[in-house]
Design a protein around this motif. Structure first.
Motif, mmCIF file in Angstrom:
data_model
loop_
_atom_site.group_PDB
_atom_site.id
_atom_site.type_symbol
_atom_site.label_atom_id
_atom_site.label_comp_id
_atom_site.label_asym_id
_atom_site.label_seq_id
_atom_site.Cartn_x
_atom_site.Cartn_y
_atom_site.Cartn_z
ATOM 1 N N GLN A 214 0.833 -1.079 0.061
ATOM 2 C CA GLN A 214 -0.064 0.028 0.201
ATOM 3 C C GLN A 214 1.094 1.210 -0.105
ATOM 4 O O GLN A 214 0.713 2.344 -0.611
ATOM 5 N N GLN A 215 1.869 0.995 0.749
ATOM 6 C CA GLN A 215 2.525 2.468 0.929
ATOM 7 C C GLN A 215 3.508 2.615 -0.402
ATOM 8 O O GLN A 215 3.330 3.878 -0.924
ATOM 9 N N PHE A 216 4.169 1.645 -0.953
ATOM 10 C CA PHE A 216 4.866 1.644 -2.097
ATOM 11 C C PHE A 216 3.881 2.106 -3.243
ATOM 12 O O PHE A 216 4.446 3.175 -4.002
ATOM 13 N N GLU A 217 2.766 1.913 -3.619
ATOM 14 C CA GLU A 217 1.784 2.301 -4.319
ATOM 15 C C GLU A 217 1.373 3.927 -4.119
ATOM 16 O O GLU A 217 1.518 4.381 -5.176
ATOM 17 N N GLN A 218 1.278 4.221 -3.085
ATOM 18 C CA GLN A 218 0.911 5.831 -2.781
ATOM 19 C C GLN A 218 2.116 6.530 -3.189
ATOM 20 O O GLN A 218 1.999 7.356 -3.977
ATOM 21 N N ILE A 219 3.499 6.053 -3.049
ATOM 22 C CA ILE A 219 4.522 6.837 -3.060
ATOM 23 C C ILE A 219 4.956 6.995 -4.537
ATOM 24 O O ILE A 219 5.325 7.865 -5.090
ATOM 25 N N LEU A 220 4.731 5.649 -5.065
ATOM 26 C CA LEU A 220 5.056 5.614 -6.727
ATOM 27 C C LEU A 220 4.166 6.565 -7.529
ATOM 28 O O LEU A 220 4.731 7.231 -8.417
ATOM 29 N N ILE A 221 2.802 6.708 -6.949
ATOM 30 C CA ILE A 221 2.242 7.798 -7.833
ATOM 31 C C ILE A 221 2.710 9.079 -7.397
ATOM 32 O O ILE A 221 2.627 9.731 -8.330
ATOM 33 N N LEU A 222 2.801 9.276 -6.228
ATOM 34 C CA LEU A 222 3.442 10.940 -5.959
ATOM 35 C C LEU A 222 4.470 10.961 -7.123
ATOM 36 O O LEU A 222 4.720 11.971 -7.595
ATOM 37 N N ALA A 223 5.508 10.013 -6.987
ATOM 38 C CA ALA A 223 6.777 10.061 -7.914
ATOM 39 C C ALA A 223 6.365 10.487 -9.396
ATOM 40 O O ALA A 223 7.147 11.044 -9.900
ATOM 41 N N GLN A 224 5.345 9.587 -9.781
ATOM 42 C CA GLN A 224 5.249 9.796 -10.969
ATOM 43 C C GLN A 224 4.651 10.982 -11.540
ATOM 44 O O GLN A 224 4.841 11.542 -12.665
ATOM 45 N N THR A 225 3.902 11.856 -10.700
ATOM 46 C CA THR A 225 3.298 13.070 -10.810
ATOM 47 C C THR A 225 4.587 14.065 -10.788
ATOM 48 O O THR A 225 4.150 15.298 -11.579
ATOM 49 N N LYS A 226 5.517 13.597 -10.634
ATOM 50 C CA LYS A 226 6.611 14.768 -10.680
ATOM 51 C C LYS A 226 7.659 14.468 -11.943
ATOM 52 O O LYS A 226 8.708 15.384 -11.975
ATOM 53 N N ILE A 227 7.465 13.367 -12.561
ATOM 54 C CA ILE A 227 8.485 13.018 -13.583
ATOM 55 C C ILE A 227 8.012 13.295 -14.853
ATOM 56 O O ILE A 227 6.931 13.231 -15.177
#
Ligand code: C5P
Length: 227
Positions: A214-227
Motif C-alpha cells: 500500500q505504501q509503495f503504491e501511494q509513493i510511486l504515484i506521487l513520484a510519477q506526478t513529478k517526472i
C-alpha cells in the motif's frame, strides 16, 4: 523523461530504505543509503578506539577523515549496493547494534557531515537518484523534486528493527533495540548541525498502519506526478 531527485528522510527504522529501494528499482534510479556512510565512519572510529561508551576522541577522528574512503559496490548475487570502507566490504558489520549505539554521536560532528554531504551531492549531480537519510530534503538536496518524511510509532519501529536483527542471528533484546531507536532519534533531532526535521515541502507518511505494498503504491504515484 525528466529525471528527478527523491529525498527520503525520517526517524530510525521507519522503512525508508525499503521504499527507497522499491522506488529506485521501479524507476531505474540509483539508490543511496546515506545512513550506511555514517555507519562506515563510525566503524572506522570504533576500530581505532576513538569512540566508546565513555569516551570520544573527536580530534583524532577529524584528523583522519581524509583517510576514510567510502563507496558502494553492487553485490553480484542480489544486485544490492553494499558499503566498502577503504576497500573492505563492511556491509554486515555496520548493521549491528554496536555500530548503532555510537553512530549518532559520530553523525553530530560537523566535519564528518561536511565530508559525507559533499560526496552525496556529487552522487546526485545527474539526478535519477533516490537518497534516504535524515537531512536529505533539508541540507543535501534542498531542491529535490520529491521529498518524503516517514514516521511510525517507536514501538512499531523497534519491533521491525528487532525482527531484522534476530533474522541476522544477532543476540539482542527488544528493550535494547527500542532504547537505541529512541535514543538515536533524540540525538539526531537535537544536534546543532543539520538536525533531523521535516522539510516544509516534504510529504509526511505515517506507515504504522500501511502494508508495504500500500505504501509503495501511494509513493510511486506521487513520484510519477513529478517526472
Ligand atoms: O539510516 P540509518 O538508521 O542507518 O542511519 C544511522 C544514523 O546515521 C542515524 O541515526 C543518524 O545519526 C545518522 N545519519 C545522519 N544523516 C543522514 C543519515 C544518517 O545523521 N543523512
Amino acid at each position: 523523461n525528466n529525471k528527478i531527485i527523491i529525498a527520503i528522510d525520517g526517524h530510525s527504522s521507519t522503512g525508508k530504505s525499503t521504499v527507497a529501494k522499491q522506488l529506485a528499482k521501479a524507476l531505474h534510479y540509483i539508490y543511496v543509503d546515506t545512513g550506511a556512510m555514517y555507519r562506515a565512519v563510525t566503524l572506522y572510529a570504533m576500530r581505532k578506539g576513538y569512540i566508546d561508551v565513555d569516551h570520544f576522541d573527536v580530534r583524532a577522528l577529524e584528523s583522519e577523515l581524509p583517510l576514510i574512503r567510502i563507496r558502494f559496490e553492487r553485490n553480484a548475487n542480489n544486485g544490492l549496493a553494499e558499503v566498502i570502507l577503504n576497500d573492505e566490504n563492511i556491509e554486515k558489520e555496520i548493521r549491528g547494534l554496536s555500530v548503532s549505539r555510537h553512530v549518532s554521536k559520530i553523525a553530530a560532528v560537523s566535519a564528518v557531515r561536511k565530508k559525507l554531504v559533499e560526496q552525496q551531492q556529487e552522487m546526485g549531480k545527474d539526478k535519477g537518484i533516490v537518497m534516504d537519510g535524515r537531512d536529505i530534503g533539508t541540507v543535501v538536496f534542498p531542491n529535490a523534486e520529491l521529498k518524503l518524511f516517514m514516521t511510525a510509532t517507536a514501538k512499531d519501529r523497534a519491533e521491525r528493527r528487532y525482527l531484522e536483527l534476530k533474522e541476522r542471528g544477532d543476540d539482542v533484546s527488544y528493550e535494547d533495540v527500542l532504547k537505541n531507536v529512541v535514543n538515536r532519534d533524540h540525538i539526531d533531532s537535537t544536534r546543532k548541525d543539520s538536525p533531523l526535521r521535516k522539510a516544509s515541502d516534504a510529504i509526511k507518511i505515517d506507515n504504522s498502519n500501511l502494508t508495504l505494498d500500500q505504501q509503495f503504491e501511494q509513493i510511486l504515484i506521487l513520484a510519477q506526478t513529478k517526472i
